[in-house]
Design a protein around this motif. Structure first.
Motif, mmCIF file in Angstrom:
data_model
loop_
_atom_site.group_PDB
_atom_site.id
_atom_site.type_symbol
_atom_site.label_atom_id
_atom_site.label_comp_id
_atom_site.label_asym_id
_atom_site.label_seq_id
_atom_site.Cartn_x
_atom_site.Cartn_y
_atom_site.Cartn_z
ATOM 1 N N GLU A 8 -28.850 107.616 126.399
ATOM 2 C CA GLU A 8 -30.169 108.057 126.862
ATOM 3 C C GLU A 8 -30.153 109.583 126.791
ATOM 4 N N VAL A 9 -30.846 110.144 125.810
ATOM 5 C CA VAL A 9 -30.698 111.556 125.471
ATOM 6 C C VAL A 9 -31.871 112.392 125.969
ATOM 7 N N THR A 10 -31.514 113.518 126.589
ATOM 8 C CA THR A 10 -32.492 114.526 126.989
ATOM 9 C C THR A 10 -32.121 115.849 126.326
ATOM 10 N N LEU A 11 -33.101 116.489 125.692
ATOM 11 C CA LEU A 11 -32.897 117.793 125.064
ATOM 12 C C LEU A 11 -33.439 118.891 125.969
ATOM 13 N N ILE A 12 -32.621 119.912 126.207
ATOM 14 C CA ILE A 12 -33.050 121.080 126.973
ATOM 15 C C ILE A 12 -33.156 122.238 125.988
ATOM 16 N N ILE A 13 -34.395 122.692 125.720
ATOM 17 C CA ILE A 13 -34.649 123.691 124.696
ATOM 18 C C ILE A 13 -35.262 124.938 125.326
ATOM 19 N N ARG A 14 -34.613 126.083 125.114
ATOM 20 C CA ARG A 14 -35.074 127.325 125.724
ATOM 21 C C ARG A 14 -36.404 127.798 125.140
ATOM 22 N N GLY A 15 -36.636 127.553 123.870
ATOM 23 C CA GLY A 15 -37.854 128.008 123.203
ATOM 24 C C GLY A 15 -38.969 126.989 123.248
ATOM 25 N N THR A 16 -39.950 127.235 122.388
ATOM 26 C CA THR A 16 -41.151 126.400 122.389
ATOM 27 C C THR A 16 -41.072 125.221 121.434
ATOM 28 N N GLU A 17 -40.010 125.181 120.599
ATOM 29 C CA GLU A 17 -39.932 124.123 119.594
ATOM 30 C C GLU A 17 -38.485 123.932 119.148
ATOM 31 N N VAL A 18 -38.281 122.869 118.375
ATOM 32 C CA VAL A 18 -36.992 122.654 117.729
ATOM 33 C C VAL A 18 -36.762 123.790 116.735
ATOM 34 N N GLY A 19 -35.534 124.296 116.670
ATOM 35 C CA GLY A 19 -35.229 125.459 115.837
ATOM 36 C C GLY A 19 -35.679 125.325 114.393
ATOM 37 N N GLN A 20 -36.245 126.382 113.855
ATOM 38 C CA GLN A 20 -36.740 126.375 112.480
ATOM 39 C C GLN A 20 -35.601 126.308 111.455
ATOM 40 N N ARG A 21 -34.379 126.656 111.868
ATOM 41 C CA ARG A 21 -33.252 126.629 110.932
ATOM 42 C C ARG A 21 -32.559 125.264 110.889
ATOM 43 N N VAL A 22 -33.057 124.313 111.662
ATOM 44 C CA VAL A 22 -32.473 122.973 111.622
ATOM 45 C C VAL A 22 -32.658 122.398 110.219
ATOM 46 N N LYS A 23 -31.656 121.681 109.721
ATOM 47 C CA LYS A 23 -31.678 121.129 108.366
ATOM 48 C C LYS A 23 -33.008 120.429 108.083
ATOM 49 N N TYR A 24 -33.575 120.734 106.927
ATOM 50 C CA TYR A 24 -34.950 120.307 106.642
ATOM 51 C C TYR A 24 -35.119 118.796 106.613
ATOM 52 N N TRP A 25 -34.046 118.041 106.370
ATOM 53 C CA TRP A 25 -34.168 116.594 106.373
ATOM 54 C C TRP A 25 -33.917 115.999 107.764
ATOM 55 N N VAL A 26 -33.453 116.828 108.687
ATOM 56 C CA VAL A 26 -33.176 116.375 110.052
ATOM 57 C C VAL A 26 -34.312 116.734 111.008
ATOM 58 N N ARG A 27 -34.932 117.871 110.802
ATOM 59 C CA ARG A 27 -35.965 118.354 111.731
ATOM 60 C C ARG A 27 -37.110 117.354 111.919
ATOM 61 N N PRO A 28 -37.682 116.773 110.858
ATOM 62 C CA PRO A 28 -38.740 115.775 111.077
ATOM 63 C C PRO A 28 -38.261 114.561 111.879
ATOM 64 N N ASP A 29 -37.005 114.197 111.680
ATOM 65 C CA ASP A 29 -36.431 113.056 112.390
ATOM 66 C C ASP A 29 -36.435 113.295 113.897
ATOM 67 N N ILE A 30 -35.924 114.448 114.331
ATOM 68 C CA ILE A 30 -35.867 114.713 115.769
ATOM 69 C C ILE A 30 -37.274 114.862 116.363
ATOM 70 N N ILE A 31 -38.171 115.488 115.619
ATOM 71 C CA ILE A 31 -39.542 115.648 116.120
ATOM 72 C C ILE A 31 -40.202 114.281 116.299
ATOM 73 N N ASN A 32 -39.982 113.382 115.352
ATOM 74 C CA ASN A 32 -40.542 112.036 115.470
ATOM 75 C C ASN A 32 -39.944 111.282 116.650
ATOM 76 N N ARG A 33 -38.646 111.431 116.879
ATOM 77 C CA ARG A 33 -38.001 110.733 118.004
ATOM 78 C C ARG A 33 -38.532 111.264 119.347
ATOM 79 N N ILE A 34 -38.819 112.560 119.382
ATOM 80 C CA ILE A 34 -39.370 113.144 120.613
ATOM 81 C C ILE A 34 -40.794 112.660 120.827
ATOM 82 N N GLU A 35 -41.575 112.684 119.752
ATOM 83 C CA GLU A 35 -42.983 112.307 119.885
ATOM 84 C C GLU A 35 -43.159 110.841 120.249
#
Length: 327
Positions: free
Chosen positions: A181-208
């Motif tokens: 059961e995962v919780t992300l604690i993020i200091r900024g306003t979004e997932v980092g822009q430098r996250v691997k381009y094939w991974v970033r959509p995945d995490i955003i979808n899991r959050i949404e």
């Protein structure tokens, strides 16, 4: 061993590249590595996939063949190990450099296993040794880790992942897929822009979709045995149930070691070491920097692919100096 031409501190990919170049040019050298071959890569997560393609991780034009375009950690370990063994590089493993002093133009190195003298010294130590701490109560609890290896360990547990970079996002996704059961604690306003381009959509979808909970504009306030306190930009505090904390907030070079060597480091937040970008020589004559260590706190600036050239630059400069002294 006698007086060496080059002592190389660090046996990662760039330290290995420096050793290869020195060997090709007929210079005597030693590589001193505190752990196994490419120690930092060995400590990467077991399932990690590189952002770079295999040819960008090659050194000395030695082909790196991987199953996919972007290789996995174990493939990289095998690649660099084979380079070391096939070329019979003079590398001393599990030998930590404890001090370096320059006397009468000669570098005198003391390690955990012996002493060395060298005309030149290259520091290629990377930045993976010292984690950026949260500096909050409870950070020293056994449930807190600044390194992540295998998601199986966290199956069925409440895991808080602190950070928004590649390491944090990879850990969050892998642990969730193993049943945490995962919780992300993020200091900024979004997932980092430098996250691997094939991974970033995945995490955003899991959050949404609600599979992974994310708290943006938030930081950890305190860590307890079975809970975690977080606070947001408004100063509001929230307590959540928690079994483990993965504080993956990045790492930094060993600035104390660089300063011991006499290298000037800027006093601002970037902590940039002083060196000549044309030769990689620092403000200390015959002392060079190679690899990601050159970026100070800007750990995203240098990678294997854009710093492997440092080996040729440094050795060429050393040979040029030798030629001028003995034309």
């Amino acid at each position: 061993m006698g007086l060496l031409d080059i002592a190389i501190i660090g046996g990662g990919p760039i330290g290995i590249a420096c050793g290869l170049e020195a060997q090709k040019k007929g210079l005597s050298y030693v590589i001193l590595e505190k752990g196994p071959i490419v120690n930092s890569l060995f400590n990467y997560p077991a399932n990690m996939q590189f952002f770079s393609s295999s040819e960008r991780l090659e050194i000395d034009e030695i082909p790196f063949i991987s199953k996919e375009a972007k290789p996995k950690r174990d493939e990289a370990l095998e690649y660099y190990r084979r380079i070391v063994t096939t070329n019979k590089l003079n590398i001393h493993l599990f030998e930590r450099v404890e001090s370096v002093k320059k006397l009468d133009g000669i570098f005198k190195l003391r390690s955990s296993k012996g002493n060395y003298e060298s005309k030149n010294c290259i520091v290629a130590t990377g930045f993976y040794d010292i984690p950026n701490l949260l500096n909050v109560p409870g950070e020293d609890l056994p449930k807190v880790s600044h390194y992540y290896d295998n998601p199986h360990y966290y199956a069925g547990q409440k895991v808080a992942v602190v950070g928004a970079s590649n390491s944090a996002i990879d850990a969050a996704l892998e642990c969730w897929r193993k049943g945490a059961e995962v919780t992300l604690i993020i200091r900024g306003t979004e997932v980092g822009q430098r996250v691997k381009y094939w991974v970033r959509p995945d995490i955003i979808n899991r959050i949404e979709e609600g599979s992974i909970t994310a708290f943006y504009n938030s930081t950890v306030k305190a860590i307890h045995e079975d809970t975690l306190e977080i606070t947001n930009e408004k100063g509001e505090t929230k307590t959540i149930p928690n079994d483990f904390v993965l504080a993956l907030t990045g790492y930094k070079p060993n600035f104390q070691f660089l300063e011991m060597l006499g290298i000037h480091i800027t006093k601002d937040e970037k902590r940039l070491p002083e060196y000549d970008p044309e030769t990689m020589e620092t403000n200390v004559e015959n002392l060079y920097l190679a690899g990601v260590i050159c970026g100070g706190m800007e750990t995203h600036k240098w990678f294997i692919e854009n710093s492997r050239i440092h080996a040729k630059m440094i050795v060429a400069h050393i040979l040029d100096k030798n030629h001028k002294r003995h034309p």
